[in-house]
Design an enzyme around this catalytic site. Structure first.
Site, PDB file in Angstrom:
ATOM      1  N   TYR A 109       0.837  -1.204   0.000  1.00  0.00           N
ATOM      2  CA  TYR A 109       0.000   0.000   0.000  1.00  0.00           C
ATOM      3  C   TYR A 109       0.869   1.249   0.000  1.00  0.00           C
ATOM      4  O   TYR A 109       2.051   1.219   0.374  1.00  0.00           O
ATOM      5  CB  TYR A 109      -0.943   0.009   1.212  1.00  0.00           C
ATOM      6  CG  TYR A 109      -0.251   0.223   2.547  1.00  0.00           C
ATOM      7  CD1 TYR A 109      -0.013   1.505   3.048  1.00  0.00           C
ATOM      8  CD2 TYR A 109       0.155  -0.856   3.323  1.00  0.00           C
ATOM      9  CE1 TYR A 109       0.614   1.698   4.273  1.00  0.00           C
ATOM     10  CE2 TYR A 109       0.775  -0.673   4.547  1.00  0.00           C
ATOM     11  CZ  TYR A 109       1.009   0.609   5.014  1.00  0.00           C
ATOM     12  OH  TYR A 109       1.638   0.796   6.220  1.00  0.00           O
ATOM     13  N   CYS A 110       0.277   2.367  -0.440  1.00  0.00           N
ATOM     14  CA  CYS A 110       0.955   3.667  -0.414  1.00  0.00           C
ATOM     15  C   CYS A 110      -0.115   4.750  -0.271  1.00  0.00           C
ATOM     16  O   CYS A 110      -1.282   4.446  -0.042  1.00  0.00           O
ATOM     17  CB  CYS A 110       1.804   3.864  -1.669  1.00  0.00           C
ATOM     18  SG  CYS A 110       0.865   3.755  -3.208  1.00  0.00           S
ATOM     19  N   THR A 111       0.267   6.001  -0.409  1.00  0.00           N
ATOM     20  CA  THR A 111      -0.640   7.114  -0.116  1.00  0.00           C
ATOM     21  C   THR A 111      -1.893   7.108  -0.986  1.00  0.00           C
ATOM     22  O   THR A 111      -3.013   7.063  -0.493  1.00  0.00           O
ATOM     23  CB  THR A 111       0.102   8.452  -0.278  1.00  0.00           C
ATOM     24  OG1 THR A 111       1.273   8.441   0.539  1.00  0.00           O
ATOM     25  CG2 THR A 111      -0.790   9.616   0.132  1.00  0.00           C
TER      26      THR A 111
END
Length: 319
Positions: free
Chosen positions: A177-179
């Site tokens: 996951y990321c922003t």
């Protein structure tokens, strides 16, 4: 109701002439009185812009009228003011840089998309590795519960970290996951080309998970780091917590500052009191560095006294 909005978005799509596109897009953004940072490349667009509700809505309509971006998803945050000081649109080789010898095209290979509710199930699965694809300082102020923290300060360091830890990750189910999702599009694709078979990603990133009516940001601890003047925003609507720790004394903290030595510029979490006590510097070497932007405004006497208060002294050549 807030007067401003912040838009976070990206789209992998072909832009034949990024340089010309960037110039024309900058002019359009300025005409709408937007501020922000947009990167464009032949592989697509990656941006965050702020403006009045009217201006940002106009921008979304403007983008929807271009067939390349007609289905682009915007993550929208309410704001009290602009989140940037200026407007930049810059052509780049990549819209998010992994600096690979052989680039990965997310339109051809990327991890399986997990919607927020599916991602929450993965968080609760002990057999799944939840891998944070962001930088260490982003993780330190907030992250999903149980996620792995790669020891990296830049996204392009992530493939190297994976190779160094390949044994621990081999044959595992990996969910990353990321922003907002853009880094995971490319990173999850790279994982698949690097020999990891079971790779998924949080569709729309943390920002989407936090606004989802079903998940409401649950199982997220801390705040989400953002690359604008807000620095961090809340995600967990159910049971928010603070996970950030003050760099100097380890107490709970969600306030980032930059080390006053411009040659360091390290981001550290620090209270107002500790920022003053430690002269907005992450180390003794940075405190006594001749280019320090904080100490240059202090008299030699005050500088000496402030150092003595934390059991430090000026180097002999400065005294």
């Amino acid at each position: 109701m807030s007067d401003y909005q912040v838009l976070l978005y990206y789209k992998y799509t072909t832009i034949d002439d990024p340089e010309t596109f960037a110039k024309e897009h900058l002019a359009a953004c300025k005409e709408m009185e937007l501020k922000g940072r947009i990167l464009v490349a032949t592989e697509g667009i990656n941006g965050t812009v702020s403006g009045t509700v009217e201006a940002t809505n106009k921008y979304m309509d403007y983008m929807a009228n271009d067939a390349r971006f007609a289905d682009m998803v915007f993550k929208i945050d309410a704001a009290d003011a602009h989140a940037f000081k200026k407007m930049h649109v810059r052509p780049r080789a990549e819209i998010v840089s992994l600096s690979l010898e052989e680039d990965v095209n997310p339109l051809e290979v990327t991890g399986t998309y997990l919607e927020p509710s599916e991602f929450r199930e993965a968080l609760l699965d002990e057999d799944t590795v939840i891998l944070d694809a962001r930088n260490d300082y982003e993780f330190d102020i907030g992250h999903f519960r149980g996620a792995v923290r790669p020891d990296i300060q830049n996204f392009r360091e992530l493939p190297g970290w994976i190779e160094d830890n390949r044994e621990q990750l081999a044959d595992k189910k990996i969910v990353t996951y990321c922003t907002g999702g853009i880094r995971c599009e490319k990173f999850s694709g790279w994982l698949k080309t690097a020999g990891f078979d079971d790779v998924s990603q949080l569709h729309g990133g943390i920002a989407t998970y936090g606004k989802n009516e079903e998940t409401k940001g649950e199982l997220w601890d801390g705040q989400m780091y953002v690359f604008d003047e807000r620095i961090a925003v809340p995600i967990n609507q159910v049971n928010p917590t603070i996970v950030g720790k003050d760099y100097f004394d380890g107490t709970p903290c969600e306030r980032y500052i930059n080390c006053a030595n411009p040659y360091c510029n390290k981001q550290i979490l620090a209270s107002v009191e500790n920022e003053k006590k430690y002269l907005r510097s992450c180390s003794h070497d940075c405190r006594v560095h001749p280019a320090n932007l904080y100490t240059k405004n202090l008299s030699k006497e005050e500088f000496t006294e402030r150092l003595q208060a934390i059991d430090e002294t000026l180097p002999e050549m400065v005294q």
